[in-house]
Design an enzyme around this catalytic site. Structure first.
Site: not given
Ligand SMILES: Nc1ncnc2c1ncn2[C@@H]1O[C@H](COP(=O)(O)OP(=O)(O)OP(=O)(O)O)[C@@H](O)[C@H]1O
Ligand SMILES: [Mg+2]
Length: 1054
Positions: A183, A415, A417
């Site tokens: 990510n 989450g 890993e």
């Molecule tokens: N609902 C959505 N619509 C469009 N793009 C999304 C959406 N949700 C996530 N993304 C894309 O996916 C990427 C990763 O999402 P996010 O950072 O929320 O993940 P995370 O689950 O928080 O991961 P981590 O555990 O690494 O923090 C975002 O930067 C975005 O580009």
């Molecule tokens: Mg996150």
């Protein structure tokens, strides 16, 4: 629709029996739609135990950009990796205050549902967002916060809180997020955020708890990964001046801590823009300039620390080789340079109350340096969270009614890993997920069970995997992995990661979820290294390498470095390193224990609230839109426990709804419940399902809800409703049209009647007033007529005016056209005089205008005609014939008069010439002559000879008869010797000739008109007589009596 009809259709749909084509088509369209986009709630899957079916449903929906699906009240979200147009303000409005099931699945539905429970039931809520890295947890959290910011009531103060809640994100992300392989904006810490709402439902405060920041990233990054965003943002976006102050260069390649992953720049990230966002956010969350400067000094000092290098002296002891860095560090951290330098290459141990200082070798020095960098950064991060909390704090004093504040928590935590190499961090993270899973199972099962109980439905036990056994394996006192790890960390002697592993093997060797190389059977052993242990998590197996476990758990920072930091003049550092730490005899808690305790607190927090769940799934590892990697997804479905979740939810009944809602939706399917059911909803539903032919085993009636066991029952009902809706729609349309047109017609009719009656009224009034006026007028007329001869008075004035008016108008229309027109309207007696005057005026006017138009020639003509009239009118019979004939200037042109005559006449102008017949005086012989009227005399000419000249002065008179003949006699003065006597002449234009002659000679008064005969002189006193008689035709002859007898024809006019 008839009762029998609906039932028949319902059955038809249930068993897909043959039916009319129309019905089949409708049914098929509903089914294909369901086929295409899947079901929006997994509980409606017929084959709910099949993982393949589950994934297929996800896939169908994902392909249609439907990223959200429910499992009951749990939301499953698949990261679309593209911007979908589903987060607009309109979307937010659509979900606001709307029942969960009325709209398609969405984050906003969950957010709104929790918010409403919070407001209505005044119960604290929490939304647990889980999923693996990159699945969209942080995005979901932000979207939920935005939803509240937009849809919750606001006031000025609330606006600031909303701003701060939203703006805390970019700051926390800058310091706590980094680009990883999974990510580009991966949260490297766990976050639980409470939002406080006041009794009006407005957000009034917040609080953040952070969990286990991945500090190791500060000093090391895997290939393709970066350090925390803030470092790059500062270098990219920081103003030159700022960078100079911090002793930094713009290029990240200059810093050892930023180049390990070899990807300082990432196309999806704009550090420069993000820097601006962070700077702005810092001011929103109440950072003053000094605090910002101190904070950035720390960030810079970490970079400088990374560049501190050592070299070994002869004894192998480490020496700092980069003095420059020490200088910067001393300034930025507000410490003595020399003290820092020494602290970096020495270690102080207190043994038996004595301080022992020993030098560090190269490896130890590098370790100490990195430990310092991690400690500085880690503690600063915690300080930052506290600082944000202060700015978000709900100020009791400012806000009365604090007691009534309710809380909604948002948990965005890492989450499960599984990497190629899993270390201490993955161990902690996966342990955290085990705990959350346990909480999830407990709460869902509990709530499910509670619902069954409250509805009075027998609870059927559900088979599910309880992961408590794994939680215990990790956290149990004395026997758990964390206890053993702590023990190894604390015990004296040479404890290493390997001794820890051995201890583990010893203690938990029989645990079904634990395995090591030594404990494994032949086959499995190959997949395990000697330094590894494997845990069988609820979500799958994970193999951990023990390397670094002890260090990371100890989280050791040498005492002298701590001490140096305690003396820092940088307020933040000073705050982060408290002196008590140095004096405290008790060993600080290990990282794992700290984590365990914080998790246990978190569980308490979550248990006290009503949870909602969002389970995030990542569709592929390539961060690509539209790619659905089935293997990856199956894995996540598994470790998120979604199938488990579904099984629990479906253990009893697939579908449940409050009676009111169920009845409201399906009442149209039964004539007894349609259009309204008067009784209790419970009874209504009973009648309805009986009508629909639900079988006994298909449903149960709870206290407030109906429970339907199989999705197919619900689908059949839905499909029947679909068909019913169409016929209802047609009916409603027809009724509506009828109603609409009838309304329109009634309206028009009403309008027509109104217009008609208004018009009739107007007409009637007009007629009445006309009649009244007529009566009035007639009455006035009659009165006026009676009084017409009285002097003007009120009784007759109208009449008289009218008479006058109408006479004048009549006169105006009938004025005489010309002077000869003698007509004139008869005036009423009262206007007689006026009429006379007007008539005169009119005549004068006509005459005047006539005269004005007359030409000189015409005037002359008229003068002559007037003279002729005076002389002959009523006196001579052939005068009337002459009236219409115009007099002519002359009857003979000069060419007709002999030139000799003209010559003789010389300058005498001839005014008139006419051929005449002269009768001799004696024999009355007729001779042709010309009569010329000159200036002073009359000439009688025969050819070239002037036979006679009669001066006007000698002309004594002219005689003519009163009959129609044309003879006349010119009487000549007798004394005129030259004259032979009077002359008897005849002219065809006798009136004209005589008029001109009389006028030329000025003898108008000397014209005699004789009745019988005319006497004339024939020279020397002799007399001739002409006798005139009338007869049938003209005859001129000498009579026997010697007279000239003239018989003039009788004219009709006489
Ligand atoms: N609902 C959505 N619509 C469009 N793009 C999304 C959406 N949700 C996530 N993304 C894309 O996916 C990427 C990763 O999402 P996010 O950072 O929320 O993940 P995370 O689950 O928080 O991961 P981590 O555990 O690494 O923090 C975002 O930067 C975005 O580009
Ligand atoms: Mg996150």
């Amino acid at each position: 629709m008839e009762r029998r009809d609906v039932a028949a259709k319902f059955h038809f749909l249930r068993f897909k029996a043959a039916g009319s084509d129309g019905i089949r088509l409708t049914m098929e369209s509903a089914l294909t739609a369901r086929d295409r986009v899947g079901v929006q709630d997994f509980v409606l899957l017929e084959n709910f135990t099949s993982e393949a079916t589950f994934i297929e449903n996800l896939r169908k929906r994902f392909k249609e950009n439907l990223i959200y699906t429910y499992i009951g009240s749990v939301l499953v979200s698949v990261n679309p990796y593209k911007d979908l147009e589903i987060y607009s303000k309109q979307h937010m409005e659509r979900y606001r205050g709307v029942s969960f099931y009325e709209v398609s699945p969405h984050l906003y539905a969950i957010a709104d549902n929790s918010y409403r429970s919070l407001r209505i039931e005044r119960k604290d809520q929490c939304i647990l967002i889980s999923g693996e890295s990159g699945a969209g947890k942080t995005e979901a959290t932000k979207k939920i916060l935005q939803y509240y910011a937009v849809t919750c009531p606001a006031s000025d103060q609330v606006e600031t809180v909303k701003d701060r809640l939203l703006q805390s994100n970019p700051v926390l992300e800058a310091f706590g997020n980094a680009k990883t392989l999974r990510n580009d904006n991966s949260s490297r810490f766990g976050k639980y955020m409470d939002v406080q709402f006041d009794y009006k439902g407005a957000p009034v405060g917040g609080h953040i708890l952070n969990y286990l920041l991945e500090k190791s990233r500060v000093v090391h990054q895997n290939h393709g990964e970066r350090n925390f965003h803030i470092f790059y943002q500062l270098l990219e976006g920081g103003e030159d001046d700022l960078l100079r102050r911090l002793g930094l260069e713009k290029n990240p390649q200059q810093y050892h801590y930023l180049v390990k992953g070899q990807c300082a720049r990432v196309s999806s990230i704009s550090d420069k823009n993000d820097w601006k966002v962070v700077r702005r956010a810092l001011s929103v969350i109440n950072f003053n300039d000094n605090e910002v400067e101190d904070l950035l000094s720390i960030v810079a000092s970490v970079l400088h620390l990374g560049n501190v290098q050592f070299a070994a002296d002869e004894q192998g002891n480490a020496q700092v080789t980069t003095e420059n860095q020490i200088k910067y560090l001393a300034r930025l951290l507000g410490v003595e340079g020399s003290v820092l330098r020494e602290a970096l290459i020495h270690k102080t141990i207190i043994a038996k109350g004595e301080e022992l200082v020993s030098p560090l070798n190269l490896e130890q020095a590098a370790y100490a340096r990195d430990a310092l960098a991690k400690a500085i950064y880690g503690r600063t991060f915690s300080w930052l969270v506290n600082k944000i909390n202060k700015s978000l704090a709900y100020k009791e004093a400012e806000c009365p009614g604090w007691r009534s504040a309710t809380v909604l928590g948002l948990l965005d935590i890492y989450g499960f890993e599984v990497f190629q190499h899993n270390s201490f961090e993955q161990f902690c993270i996966n342990y955290c997920n085990e705990k959350l899973q346990q909480l999830f199972i407990e709460l869902t099962l509990k709530s499910e069970q509670e619902e069954y109980e409250s509805e009075g439905i027998a609870w059927e036990p559900v088979q599910y995997f309880n992961n408590k056994i794994i939680c215990d394996l990790v956290e149990e006192k004395f026997k758990g992995i964390i206890s053993i790890l702590d023990e190894e960390c604390l015990r004296p002697g040479d404890a290493t990661d390997m001794t820890f592993l051995e201890k583990l093997e010893e203690t938990v060797k029989n645990h079904p979820h634990f395995l090591t190389h030594k404990l494994a059977d032949q086959k499995t052993r190959k997949s395990l290294g000697r330094e590894e242990f494997r845990l069988l998590h609820y979500a799958g197996e994970v193999t951990y390498s023990v390397t670094g476990f002890l260090d990371k758990n100890n989280d050791l920072l040498f005492r002298n470095l701590k001490e140096t930091m305690c003396n820092s003049e940088n307020t933040i550092i000073n705050h982060c390193f408290e002196r008590t730490e140095l004096t405290d005899k008790k060993r600080p808690e290990t990282a794992a224990t700290q984590f365990k305790n914080s998790l246990s607190k978190l569980m308490e927090i979550l248990m006290s609230k009503e949870p909602s769940y969002i389970r995030c799934i990542k569709p592929n590892d390539a961060k690509q839109a539209g790619r659905f990697d089935e293997v990856l997804i199956r894995h996540q479905v598994k470790y998120l426990g979604l199938m488990e979740n579904l099984r629990v939810r479906r253990a009893g009944f697939a579908y449940r709804r409050k009676y009111e809602i169920f009845l409201q939706r399906y009442k149209s399917l039964c004539s007894e419940t349609w259009p309204t059911w008067e009784g209790r909803p419970h009874d209504g539903v009973a009648v309805l399902v009986k009508h629909l032919g639900y079988k006994q085993e298909e449903y149960k009636m709870g206290r407030t809800k109906i429970f339907i066991r199989f999705p197919k029952t619900l689908f059949a009902t839905e499909d029947a409703l679909e068909i019913r809706k169409q016929s209802l729609a047609t009916k409603i349309q027809a009724t509506w049209r009828g109603f609409y047109w009838r309304q329109k017609f009634l309206h028009m009719k009403h309008s027509a009647i109104t217009i008609q009656s208004w018009w009739r009224g107007t007409q009637g009034r007009r007629k009445a007033s006309k009649k009244k006026w007529a009566v009035e007028t007639i009455r006035r007329f009659i009165k006026g007529f009676i009084y017409r001869n009285y002097p003007r008075c009120s009784e007759n004035e109208y009449f008289l005016d009218y008479i006058r008016y109408s006479f004048l108008m009549n006169l105006k229309r009938n004025l005489p056209k010309n002077v000869l027109d003698k007509s004139w309207p008869t005036p009423p007696p009262s206007l007689y005089e006026v009429s006379q005057l007007l008539r005169q005026l009119c005549m004068q006017n006509m005459v005047w205008s006539y005269c004005k138009r007359i030409s000189p020639e015409w005037k002359q003509q008229l003068d002559q005609k007037v003279v002729a009239s005076e002389m002959f009118k009523g006196k001579k019979d052939n005068y009337p014939q002459s009236v219409p004939r115009l007099f002519i200037n002359t009857r003979l042109g000069t060419e007709e008069i002999n030139p000799k005559v003209l010559q003789v006449l010389g300058n005498e102008t001839i005014k008139y010439a006419v051929p005449v017949v002269k009768y001799d005086r004696k024999g009355y012989k007729a001779r042709v002559r010309q009569l010329l009227l000159a200036q002073n005399a009359i000439f009688i000419v025969e050819e070239a000879k002037i036979k006679q000249r009669i001066d006007y002065a000698n002309l004594t008179g002219i005689s003519v008869s009163s009959l129609s003949d044309s003879l006349f006699v010119l009487h000549v003065r007798f004394e005129d010797n030259k004259q032979k006597g009077d002359v008897v002449l005849q002219s065809d234009h006798v009136i004209e000739t005589l008029t001109k002659t009389a006028m030329s000679a000025d003898k108008i008064n000397n014209v005699n008109i004789s009745q019988g005969s005319i006497k004339f002189t024939i020279g020397q006193g002799k007399e001739g007589i002409i006798d005139f008689t009338s007869g049938s035709e003209l005859l001129i002859a000498k009579a026997k009596n010697g007279h000239l007898a003239v018989v003039a024809p009788r004219l009709n006019s006489r």
